[in-house]
Write a protein that holds these residues in place. Structure first.
Motif, PDB file in Angstrom:
ATOM      1  N   LEU A 430       0.876  -1.089  -0.029  1.00  0.00           N
ATOM      2  CA  LEU A 430      -0.076   0.000   0.218  1.00  0.00           C
ATOM      3  C   LEU A 430       0.717   1.205   0.003  1.00  0.00           C
ATOM      4  CD1 LEU A 430      -2.917   1.105   0.136  1.00  0.00           C
ATOM      5  CD2 LEU A 430      -2.631   1.296   2.605  1.00  0.00           C
ATOM      6  N   VAL A 431       1.830   1.042   0.870  1.00  0.00           N
ATOM      7  CA  VAL A 431       2.835   2.473   1.014  1.00  0.00           C
ATOM      8  C   VAL A 431       3.403   2.468  -0.455  1.00  0.00           C
ATOM      9  CG1 VAL A 431       5.009   3.298   1.953  1.00  0.00           C
ATOM     10  CG2 VAL A 431       3.111   2.208   3.295  1.00  0.00           C
ATOM     11  N   ARG A 432       3.907   1.618  -0.993  1.00  0.00           N
ATOM     12  CA  ARG A 432       4.578   1.537  -2.354  1.00  0.00           C
ATOM     13  C   ARG A 432       3.552   2.247  -3.328  1.00  0.00           C
ATOM     14  NH1 ARG A 432       9.694  -0.043  -1.910  1.00  0.00           N
ATOM     15  NH2 ARG A 432       9.979   0.133  -4.230  1.00  0.00           N
ATOM     16  N   SER A 433       2.448   1.597  -3.350  1.00  0.00           N
ATOM     17  CA  SER A 433       1.509   1.912  -4.371  1.00  0.00           C
ATOM     18  C   SER A 433       1.161   3.505  -4.303  1.00  0.00           C
ATOM     19  CB  SER A 433       0.213   1.227  -4.173  1.00  0.00           C
ATOM     20  OG  SER A 433       0.480  -0.188  -4.385  1.00  0.00           O
ATOM     21  N   TYR A 434       0.798   4.105  -3.083  1.00  0.00           N
ATOM     22  CA  TYR A 434       0.631   5.540  -2.885  1.00  0.00           C
ATOM     23  C   TYR A 434       1.901   6.221  -3.540  1.00  0.00           C
ATOM     24  CZ  TYR A 434      -3.369   5.179  -0.072  1.00  0.00           C
ATOM     25  OH  TYR A 434      -4.661   4.895   0.574  1.00  0.00           O
ATOM     26  N   SER A 435       2.905   5.727  -3.178  1.00  0.00           N
ATOM     27  CA  SER A 435       4.205   6.371  -3.772  1.00  0.00           C
ATOM     28  C   SER A 435       4.062   6.530  -5.175  1.00  0.00           C
ATOM     29  CB  SER A 435       5.458   5.818  -3.196  1.00  0.00           C
ATOM     30  OG  SER A 435       6.571   6.511  -3.877  1.00  0.00           O
ATOM     31  N   VAL A 436       3.746   5.281  -6.032  1.00  0.00           N
ATOM     32  CA  VAL A 436       3.785   5.298  -7.485  1.00  0.00           C
ATOM     33  C   VAL A 436       2.684   6.395  -7.844  1.00  0.00           C
ATOM     34  CG1 VAL A 436       3.119   3.958  -9.184  1.00  0.00           C
ATOM     35  CG2 VAL A 436       4.502   2.938  -7.465  1.00  0.00           C
ATOM     36  N   LEU A 437       1.567   6.518  -7.026  1.00  0.00           N
ATOM     37  CA  LEU A 437       0.617   7.471  -7.671  1.00  0.00           C
ATOM     38  C   LEU A 437       0.980   8.915  -7.228  1.00  0.00           C
ATOM     39  CD1 LEU A 437      -2.566   5.610  -6.260  1.00  0.00           C
ATOM     40  CD2 LEU A 437      -1.842   5.543  -8.849  1.00  0.00           C
ATOM     41  N   GLY A 438       2.131   9.003  -6.680  1.00  0.00           N
ATOM     42  CA  GLY A 438       2.688  10.469  -6.312  1.00  0.00           C
ATOM     43  C   GLY A 438       2.023  10.989  -4.999  1.00  0.00           C
ATOM     44  N   ASP A 439       1.296  10.276  -4.207  1.00  0.00           N
ATOM     45  CA  ASP A 439       0.703  10.733  -3.028  1.00  0.00           C
ATOM     46  C   ASP A 439       1.484  10.226  -1.921  1.00  0.00           C
ATOM     47  OD1 ASP A 439      -0.934  11.526  -1.404  1.00  0.00           O
ATOM     48  OD2 ASP A 439      -3.121  10.786  -2.094  1.00  0.00           O
ATOM     49  N   ILE A 440       2.641  11.216  -1.699  1.00  0.00           N
ATOM     50  CA  ILE A 440       3.758  10.950  -0.514  1.00  0.00           C
ATOM     51  C   ILE A 440       2.721  11.074   0.666  1.00  0.00           C
ATOM     52  CG2 ILE A 440       5.674  11.598   0.463  1.00  0.00           C
ATOM     53  CD1 ILE A 440       5.839  10.135  -2.210  1.00  0.00           C
ATOM     54  N   GLU A 441       1.900  11.959   0.814  1.00  0.00           N
ATOM     55  CA  GLU A 441       1.263  12.243   2.230  1.00  0.00           C
ATOM     56  C   GLU A 441       0.636  11.147   2.541  1.00  0.00           C
ATOM     57  OE1 GLU A 441      -1.944  15.286   4.072  1.00  0.00           O
ATOM     58  OE2 GLU A 441      -1.248  15.783   2.242  1.00  0.00           O
ATOM     59  N   LYS A 442      -0.342  10.172   1.679  1.00  0.00           N
ATOM     60  CA  LYS A 442      -0.913   9.114   1.942  1.00  0.00           C
ATOM     61  C   LYS A 442       0.265   8.073   2.200  1.00  0.00           C
ATOM     62  CE  LYS A 442      -5.509   9.802  -0.028  1.00  0.00           C
ATOM     63  NZ  LYS A 442      -6.657   9.424  -0.900  1.00  0.00           N
ATOM     64  N   ALA A 469      12.128   1.842   2.605  1.00  0.00           N
ATOM     65  CA  ALA A 469      12.908   2.738   2.977  1.00  0.00           C
ATOM     66  C   ALA A 469      13.226   3.844   1.591  1.00  0.00           C
ATOM     67  CB  ALA A 469      14.241   2.285   3.311  1.00  0.00           C
ATOM     68  N   ASP A 470      13.203   2.993   0.296  1.00  0.00           N
ATOM     69  CA  ASP A 470      13.334   3.932  -0.873  1.00  0.00           C
ATOM     70  C   ASP A 470      12.548   4.962  -1.229  1.00  0.00           C
ATOM     71  OD1 ASP A 470      11.775   1.650  -1.413  1.00  0.00           O
ATOM     72  OD2 ASP A 470      12.493   1.590  -3.350  1.00  0.00           O
ATOM     73  N   VAL A 471      11.346   4.870  -0.514  1.00  0.00           N
ATOM     74  CA  VAL A 471      10.279   5.548  -1.165  1.00  0.00           C
ATOM     75  C   VAL A 471       9.606   6.708   0.070  1.00  0.00           C
ATOM     76  CG1 VAL A 471       9.351   4.047  -2.791  1.00  0.00           C
ATOM     77  CG2 VAL A 471       8.480   4.061  -0.451  1.00  0.00           C
ATOM     78  N   ILE A 472      10.025   6.081   1.327  1.00  0.00           N
ATOM     79  CA  ILE A 472       9.637   7.095   2.468  1.00  0.00           C
ATOM     80  C   ILE A 472      10.741   7.860   2.768  1.00  0.00           C
ATOM     81  CG2 ILE A 472       8.744   7.014   4.956  1.00  0.00           C
ATOM     82  CD1 ILE A 472       6.490   6.662   3.129  1.00  0.00           C
ATOM     83  N   GLY A 473      11.938   7.225   3.038  1.00  0.00           N
ATOM     84  CA  GLY A 473      13.196   8.078   3.653  1.00  0.00           C
ATOM     85  C   GLY A 473      13.323   8.242   4.733  1.00  0.00           C
ATOM     86  N   ARG A 474      12.718   7.303   5.714  1.00  0.00           N
ATOM     87  CA  ARG A 474      12.629   7.376   7.128  1.00  0.00           C
ATOM     88  C   ARG A 474      12.369   6.129   7.861  1.00  0.00           C
ATOM     89  NH1 ARG A 474       7.598   8.509   9.829  1.00  0.00           N
ATOM     90  NH2 ARG A 474       6.008   9.099   8.306  1.00  0.00           N
TER      91      ARG A 474
END
Length: 474
Positions: A430-442, A469-474
């Motif tokens: 889910l986290v990576r999917s939101y990242s792909v959609l460009g919704d970093i906040e979600k 780690a590669d999409v959230i950075g923390r």
């Protein structure tokens, strides 16, 4: 001087302990010994009386027998004879030395001879501070009371004392503390408003004249929301209903909808509208169906219709809320609009074509409403991710349709994790999917929810951290 006094006390204690060993030797006799001596004297007295002719021989013999009987009884109580005590100066000296050494050495080890005497009040303050540090509000209040006695010109102490009293519901004491704070800071509108509110609460939520004067004084300097609310309440309690309603409506219109006191203002507006037999929407255009019904301005059918309108508006802005689609279909069916209900289920399901979990929810809703518009799909336990067939279908669609379908898939995965949050792999997906959609906040929000759910499992937390780690950075 101190050590001299301590030495004297230690020596006195040692002498007291050793004294029994320093007395002269003595022979001690118990009570039975004394009684036997008396009986012997009585026998001698009988013999003298017999010689003098004062008693007959028979009387003397009878009395002698009684004395002998008592003598034998006393003899049985003897504890083995006389007790003899002797001096033991060596033992006394040893005991005295041990006592003095123990007293002086123990104090030298753990005592604090340089520490000044601590008054009772200081010890009491220390105890209260310890309790206050653990969150004891009453101890904190006692400390503040002492501080205000010692320094009655401290605004901070009076203010903190007033707030502390208010936190435990002691409104009368809070009023008095606020009064002192106002005297020290008479030009602070916020302090005056707090003082006025304390007076209202202490008066059973009735606005006394003194409090109204305080609030009106505040409003001459600043549009304090608290003062505006209570002035309107004072007008309502004085039967000036129209003015009170106007003031509350103006307060609601000028404030943020998320203000913590807004529900209270909206409630009072609704109550006043009901009392005046008005239409709530004339004063609160955004009134919810529940508020309209509470204000007496709508029947149950009207409330249901208002909720349907609200859901339709909500879904037109955000169609990715499957629970809202199902609620809309349910309310339409309850209103007898079966075709519209079926249409809502069908329309909602199209947004989640690649989300089997959400499709299952639509199926369940359809069957519950008697609208089996979908063929039931076998539940093989595989939910959340797209199948190879899904990927092939998505790839053949135009880009805009692909984006819609991917968004539906991600929303379906999020919906699944709301009800079944035990799968860390799906949280990572889910986290990576939101990242792909460009919704970093979600993406960050989903990551935080996952970490909160698995807070007690360090292994899963490490897994989550590595997985994103590669999409959230923390």
């Amino acid at each position: 001087m101190f050590w001299l006094a301590a030495l004297c006390l230690a020596l006195a204690g040692a002498v007291w302990i050793a004294w029994p060993f320093l007395r002269e030797g003595s022979v001690e006799m118990n009570d039975s010994d004394g009684a036997i001596s008396v009986f012997r004297d009585q026998l001698d007295e009988l013999d003298r009386d017999l010689t003098a002719g004062l008693v007959s021989a028979d009387e003397r013999d009878a009395a002698a027998q009684e004395i002998e009987r008592r003598t034998l009884a006393a003899a049985r109580q003897l504890d083995g004879g006389f007790s003899l005590s002797h001096r033991a100066p060596v033992v006394a000296l040893g005991l005295a030395a041990v006592a003095a050494a123990t007293a002086l050495g123990g104090y030298a080890l753990v005592g604090q001879p340089g520490q000044p005497d601590q008054p009772l009040m200081a010890r009491k303050s220390e105890i209260l501070e310890r309790r206050a540090s653990t969150g004891d509000v009453n101890a904190r209040i006692q400390l503040l009371i002492e501080k205000t006695k010692d320094n009655p010109e401290s605004f901070e102490d009076w203010w903190t004392l007033a707030v502390s009293y208010a936190s435990i519901g002691n409104d009368s004491a809070s009023v008095e503390a606020y009064r002192h704070a106002v005297e020290l800071e008479p030009d602070e509108p916020g302090v005056q408003a707090a003082y006025g509110e304390a007076m209202v609460l202490a008066n059973g939520n009735k606005v006394p004249s003194a409090a109204r004067i305080v609030f009106e004084t505040v409003l001459r300097e600043t549009p304090d929301p608290r003062a505006r609310y209570y002035v309107a309440l004072a007008k309502a309690q004085a039967q000036d209903f129209e003015a009170a309603l106007d003031d509350w409506v103006a307060l609601a219109a000028s404030a943020s909808p998320t203000a913590p006191w807004m529900p209270l203002v909206r409630r009072d507006i609704g109550n006043m509208v009901r009392f005046l037999n008005r239409d709530l929407t004339d004063y609160l255009p955004d009134a919810s169906a529940a508020e309209i019904m509470a204000a007496g301005g709508a029947s149950a059918d009207e409330v249901a219709t208002a909720r349907i309108v609200t859901l339709e508006t909500q879904l037109s802005d955000d169609p990715m809320d499957h629970a809202a689609w199902i609620e809309l279909a349910t309310r339409l069916a309850q209103s007898g609009e079966n075709d519209a209900a079926a249409k809502a289920l069908t329309q909602g399901a199209t947004h989640f074509a690649a989300a089997p979990f959400v499709q299952q929810k639509f199926d369940e809703a359809a069957r519950a409403l008697g609208m089996d518009i979908f063929e039931p799909e076998p539940d093989d336990g595989a939910v959340g991710g797209p199948t190879a067939e899904d990927v092939s279908t998505i790839s053949a669609l135009p880009q805009a349709d692909q984006d819609d379908m991917i968004e539906g898939m991600v929303a379906g995965l999020a919906a699944e994790l709301e009800e079944q949050p035990e799968n860390p792999d799906k949280w990572i997906m889910l986290v990576r999917s939101y990242s792909v959609l460009g919704d970093i906040e979600k993406a960050e929000e989903a990551y935080d929810r996952a970490r909160e759910h698995f807070a007690d499992n360090t292994g899963v937390l490490d897994m989550l951290s590595r997985g994103v780690a590669d999409v959230i950075g923390r």
